[in-house]
Motif scaffolding. Structure first.
Motif, PDB file in Angstrom:
ATOM      1  N   TRP A   1       0.785  -1.194   0.076  1.00  0.00           N
ATOM      2  CA  TRP A   1      -0.011  -0.167   0.005  1.00  0.00           C
ATOM      3  C   TRP A   1       0.820   1.176   0.279  1.00  0.00           C
ATOM      4  O   TRP A   1       1.963   1.121   0.699  1.00  0.00           O
ATOM      5  N   ARG A   2       0.356   2.403  -0.673  1.00  0.00           N
ATOM      6  CA  ARG A   2       1.275   3.506  -0.715  1.00  0.00           C
ATOM      7  C   ARG A   2      -0.009   4.738  -0.735  1.00  0.00           C
ATOM      8  O   ARG A   2      -1.270   4.411  -1.378  1.00  0.00           O
ATOM      9  N   VAL A   3       0.275   5.843  -0.259  1.00  0.00           N
ATOM     10  CA  VAL A   3      -0.719   6.746  -0.202  1.00  0.00           C
ATOM     11  C   VAL A   3      -1.514   7.358  -1.369  1.00  0.00           C
ATOM     12  O   VAL A   3      -2.262   7.645  -1.516  1.00  0.00           O
ATOM     13  N   ASP A   4      -0.303   7.195  -2.583  1.00  0.00           N
ATOM     14  CA  ASP A   4      -1.188   7.568  -4.138  1.00  0.00           C
ATOM     15  C   ASP A   4      -1.436   6.571  -4.809  1.00  0.00           C
ATOM     16  O   ASP A   4      -1.579   6.568  -6.025  1.00  0.00           O
ATOM     17  N   LEU A   5      -1.731   5.287  -4.035  1.00  0.00           N
ATOM     18  CA  LEU A   5      -2.143   4.250  -4.980  1.00  0.00           C
ATOM     19  C   LEU A   5      -3.659   4.588  -5.389  1.00  0.00           C
ATOM     20  O   LEU A   5      -3.994   4.066  -6.754  1.00  0.00           O
ATOM     21  N   VAL A   6      -4.559   5.028  -4.945  1.00  0.00           N
ATOM     22  CA  VAL A   6      -5.945   5.329  -5.445  1.00  0.00           C
ATOM     23  C   VAL A   6      -5.705   6.748  -6.054  1.00  0.00           C
ATOM     24  O   VAL A   6      -5.786   7.780  -5.093  1.00  0.00           O
ATOM     25  N   ALA A   7      -5.876   6.651  -7.163  1.00  0.00           N
ATOM     26  CA  ALA A   7      -5.899   8.261  -7.831  1.00  0.00           C
ATOM     27  C   ALA A   7      -7.251   8.896  -7.752  1.00  0.00           C
ATOM     28  O   ALA A   7      -8.212   8.167  -7.817  1.00  0.00           O
ATOM     29  N   GLN A   8      -7.243  10.107  -7.443  1.00  0.00           N
ATOM     30  CA  GLN A   8      -8.530  10.885  -7.142  1.00  0.00           C
ATOM     31  C   GLN A   8      -8.549  12.271  -7.695  1.00  0.00           C
ATOM     32  O   GLN A   8      -7.496  12.887  -7.740  1.00  0.00           O
ATOM     33  N   THR A   9      -9.801  12.604  -8.680  1.00  0.00           N
ATOM     34  CA  THR A   9      -9.885  13.791  -8.951  1.00  0.00           C
ATOM     35  C   THR A   9     -10.993  14.391  -8.394  1.00  0.00           C
ATOM     36  O   THR A   9     -12.083  13.875  -8.185  1.00  0.00           O
ATOM     37  N   PRO A  10     -11.018  15.601  -7.784  1.00  0.00           N
ATOM     38  CA  PRO A  10     -12.143  16.205  -6.997  1.00  0.00           C
ATOM     39  C   PRO A  10     -13.332  16.528  -8.063  1.00  0.00           C
ATOM     40  O   PRO A  10     -12.867  16.954  -9.431  1.00  0.00           O
ATOM     41  N   VAL A  11     -14.365  16.442  -7.691  1.00  0.00           N
ATOM     42  CA  VAL A  11     -15.729  16.773  -8.647  1.00  0.00           C
ATOM     43  C   VAL A  11     -16.640  17.780  -7.977  1.00  0.00           C
ATOM     44  O   VAL A  11     -17.102  18.683  -8.703  1.00  0.00           O
TER      45      VAL A  11
END
Length: 166
Positions: free
Chosen positions: A64-74
Motif C-alpha cells: 500500500w502507498r498513499v497515492d495508490l488510489v488516484a482521485q480527482t475532485p468533482v
C-alpha cells in the motif's frame, strides 16, 4: 466525528455534478439506475486513499502507498482554496460534502479481483489499523459489494466516485 463515505458509479463527472446540484450536495439515494438514483455501496469510514487503498494493494499483490488510489475532485465545483487559504468556515471546501472521481486503475483492480483471491485480500484488509482488528468475515460483504460495483461500472463504461461527508 465520523466520516461517511459512499461509493457509486456514474457515466461521468458532469452527471454527478448535475445530480448534486439538484440535491444541494446530498447524494441521491441508491436504487434502480433507471429511476435517476445512483448504483452504489454505503461504506462508512472507507476513505479512498487509506482504507480503500489497502484492499486494492492486496488485490494487486503490492504494498500500500498513499497515492495508490488516484482521485480527482468533482464536488464542490467552486475553486479549491490554496494551502494558505482563505478558508472560510461556511465555504463548501470547509464544510463538504466532497465527491472525488477514482482513477480507472482502482475500478479495474477491484473489477478484476478473482473470486478466489478475495478472502486473502479481505484478511489483509482486516489487519489495517483503521479497522482495529476487525473480523475478516465482517468485512467480506463490504468488499464483495465494492467489487461488484466496480464490475458493473466497468461493464457499463462508467467511473467510480466517492461521496464524503463529516
Amino acid at each position: 466525528m465520523g466520516v461517511l463515505t459512499d461509493y457509486f458509479r456514474a457515466p461521468d463527472a458532469a452527471a454527478v455534478v448535475r445530480a448534486l446540484e439538484l440535491t444541494e450536495g446530498s447524494l441521491p439515494a441508491f436504487g434502480e439506475v433507471s429511476d435517476g438514483a445512483f448504483d452504489g455501496v454505503m461504506a462508512k469510514h472507507v476513505d479512498p486513499c487509506v482504507v480503500l487503498g489497502q484492499p486494492v494493494a492486496a488485490i494487486r499483490a503490492e504494498p500500500w502507498r498513499v497515492d495508490l488510489v488516484a482521485q480527482t475532485p468533482v464536488w464542490p465545483t467552486t475553486p479549491q482554496p490554496g494551502p494558505d487559504g482563505p478558508w472560510d468556515e461556511d465555504e463548501p471546501w470547509s464544510t463538504g460534502p466532497w465527491v472525488t472521481e477514482l482513477g480507472d486503475a482502482t475500478r479495474d483492480a477491484l473489477a478484476e479481483a478473482g473470486d478466489d483471491r478475495i478472502p486473502a485480500a479481505v484478511a489483509r484488509w482486516a489487519e489495517a489499523e483503521e479497522w482495529h482488528g476487525a473480523d475478516p468475515a465482517d468485512l467480506l460483504p463490504l468488499a464483495e459489494g465494492l467489487i461488484a460495483l466496480a464490475r458493473r461500472a466497468r461493464a457499463a463504461g462508467e467511473r467510480l466516485y466517492c461521496w464524503i461527508c463529516l
